[in-house]
Design a protein around this motif. Sequence first.
Motif, short mmCIF file in Angstrom:
data_model
loop_
_atom_site.label_atom_id
_atom_site.label_comp_id
_atom_site.label_asym_id
_atom_site.label_seq_id
_atom_site.Cartn_x
_atom_site.Cartn_y
_atom_site.Cartn_z
N THR A 1 0.84 -1.20 0.00
CA THR A 1 0.00 0.00 0.00
C THR A 1 0.87 1.23 0.00
O THR A 1 1.93 1.26 0.61
CB THR A 1 -0.89 0.03 1.26
OG1 THR A 1 -0.06 0.03 2.40
CG2 THR A 1 -1.83 -1.17 1.28
N ALA A 2 0.39 2.28 -0.64
CA ALA A 2 1.06 3.61 -0.67
C ALA A 2 2.49 3.48 -1.13
O ALA A 2 3.40 4.00 -0.51
CB ALA A 2 1.00 4.28 0.71
N PRO B 1 5.75 4.16 -3.51
CA PRO B 1 6.23 5.18 -4.46
C PRO B 1 6.44 4.56 -5.80
O PRO B 1 6.54 3.33 -5.94
CB PRO B 1 7.54 5.65 -3.83
CG PRO B 1 8.01 4.52 -3.01
CD PRO B 1 6.78 3.83 -2.53
N ALA C 1 2.31 -0.54 5.47
CA ALA C 1 2.09 0.75 4.79
C ALA C 1 2.89 1.86 5.45
O ALA C 1 3.49 2.72 4.80
CB ALA C 1 0.60 1.07 4.78
N ALA C 2 2.94 1.85 6.78
CA ALA C 2 3.70 2.89 7.50
C ALA C 2 5.19 2.79 7.19
O ALA C 2 5.89 3.80 7.01
CB ALA C 2 3.46 2.76 9.00
N GLN D 1 5.85 4.20 3.73
CA GLN D 1 5.83 5.68 3.76
C GLN D 1 7.12 6.23 4.35
O GLN D 1 7.66 7.24 3.88
CB GLN D 1 4.61 6.14 4.58
CG GLN D 1 3.30 5.90 3.88
CD GLN D 1 2.10 6.35 4.73
OE1 GLN D 1 2.28 6.74 5.88
NE2 GLN D 1 0.92 6.30 4.16
N LEU D 2 7.62 5.57 5.40
CA LEU D 2 8.87 6.03 6.01
C LEU D 2 10.03 5.89 5.03
O LEU D 2 10.90 6.74 4.92
CB LEU D 2 9.13 5.23 7.29
CG LEU D 2 10.38 5.63 8.08
CD1 LEU D 2 10.30 7.10 8.49
CD2 LEU D 2 10.52 4.76 9.32
N ARG D 3 10.04 4.76 4.30
CA ARG D 3 11.07 4.58 3.30
C ARG D 3 11.02 5.69 2.23
O ARG D 3 12.04 6.22 1.80
CB ARG D 3 10.90 3.21 2.62
CG ARG D 3 11.32 2.03 3.48
CD ARG D 3 11.11 0.73 2.73
NE ARG D 3 11.52 -0.42 3.51
CZ ARG D 3 11.36 -1.68 3.12
NH1 ARG D 3 10.78 -1.94 1.92
NH2 ARG D 3 11.75 -2.69 3.88
N GLU D 4 9.81 6.01 1.81
CA GLU D 4 9.67 7.07 0.80
C GLU D 4 10.22 8.41 1.33
O GLU D 4 10.91 9.15 0.63
CB GLU D 4 8.21 7.20 0.41
CG GLU D 4 7.97 8.27 -0.66
CD GLU D 4 6.51 8.37 -1.02
OE1 GLU D 4 6.20 9.17 -1.91
OE2 GLU D 4 5.69 7.65 -0.41
N THR D 5 9.94 8.69 2.58
CA THR D 5 10.44 9.94 3.19
C THR D 5 11.97 9.96 3.21
O THR D 5 12.63 10.95 2.91
CB THR D 5 9.90 10.10 4.61
OG1 THR D 5 8.47 10.11 4.56
CG2 THR D 5 10.40 11.40 5.25
#
Length: 433
Positions: free
Chosen positions: A31-32, A34, A62-63, A66-70
């Motif tokens: 999920t989510a 990049p 998913a969290a 998202q952290l990886r993307e950041t």
Amino acid sequence: MLALLTAGVALAVAAGRAEDNPIPGSRFVCTALPPEAARAGCPLPAMPMQGGALSPEEELRAAVLQLRETVVQQKETLGAQREAIRELTGKLARCEGLAGGKARGTGATGKDTMGDLPRDPGHVVEQLSRSLQTLKDRLESLEVQLRTNVSNAAGLPSDFREVLQRRLGELERQLLRKVAELEDEKSLLHNETSAHRQKTESTLNALLQRVTELERGNSAFKSPDAFKVSLPLRTNYLYGKIKKTLPELYAFTICLWLRSSASPGIGTPFSYAVPGQANEIVLIEWGNNPIELLINDKVAQLPLFVSDGKWHHICITWTTRDGMWEAFQDGEKLGTGENLAPWHPIKPGGVLILGQEQDTVGGRFDATQAFVGELSQFNIWDRVLRAQEIINIANCSTNMPGNIIPWVDNNVDVFGGASKWPVETCEERLLDL
């Protein structure tokens, strides 16, 4: 957050293992993600099953994503900042090399010639000023960007944030140091340019002064000694003055050419006065008296006869030893004597006047004692010349300027209507005898 990241990493590892050994009846859901993750082969996020919510395991995954993307975005930002810093450092290095090359070019002109000014120093200083201003503007912009990035990176781990801040602080100090070095280089170049300009102006002024001296010393006559001083009237204001003065003398020889038809008496061809003694050395013919030589106001009468309107060569010698003196006219010794101011040294630092008798140093002339006629080749030596030397000077076979007072144009000033004229040649003067 750190605990969450640790749990996420553990879960991701477990999930990887599950992929390698899938559990029957289970499936992996992204999920989510990049775009990079999608391109890397991660399946697209699965929508939750209709009528149901995501499980806790899926939410954790998913969290983590998202952290990886950041983190990836922050890495990209840091990479862009490093590239900007590297570009700015390169420009600083090129600017420093330019300033150093200019300074070496200024110092490498080699020849210390009077007119070699630095190559357009104003342009160099202006260029350095523009470079410094550009660097300052870039530094301010970089500081703003860095502050923004630091604030955006607040969610990063504290250790990584401290390393980043230390690195940025170090880069900022390096930039400030480079700017300070360029400021010093600019100031040094300006000072060197000013010093070189002042040195050049000083050299030019000295050269101009030398040219002026040479122009003044350039005699209007064929040679510096080929002139005569004319004193046509018996007044108390026509006279010539020798610029040089005498040192202390224990012997001397004075020679000159003169022509006069004044009567009674030719007056005073020359006089030398010092403080406390106006008659230190005087040659005078006053009224119907014979020509007299005065030394320290002591008198000796000389057997000379020169008032016939013709050129005559006169030489007088004197020594403090027993006050011995000699008088020559046209190369012939006509008289000698002694006890003329014996053991008295001639005092230095006085004033030597042509054509007037001094009652005070350099002044109080008496018209009745003024010389009327022409004078030339007035020379003084600090020794008694031999008789043959005097004969050679008188018959024009030797030109021997005085070693104390030589007869040269730029050493004689005239006043009150006295004038300088080209003098007849020595041979012409001989024919006049």
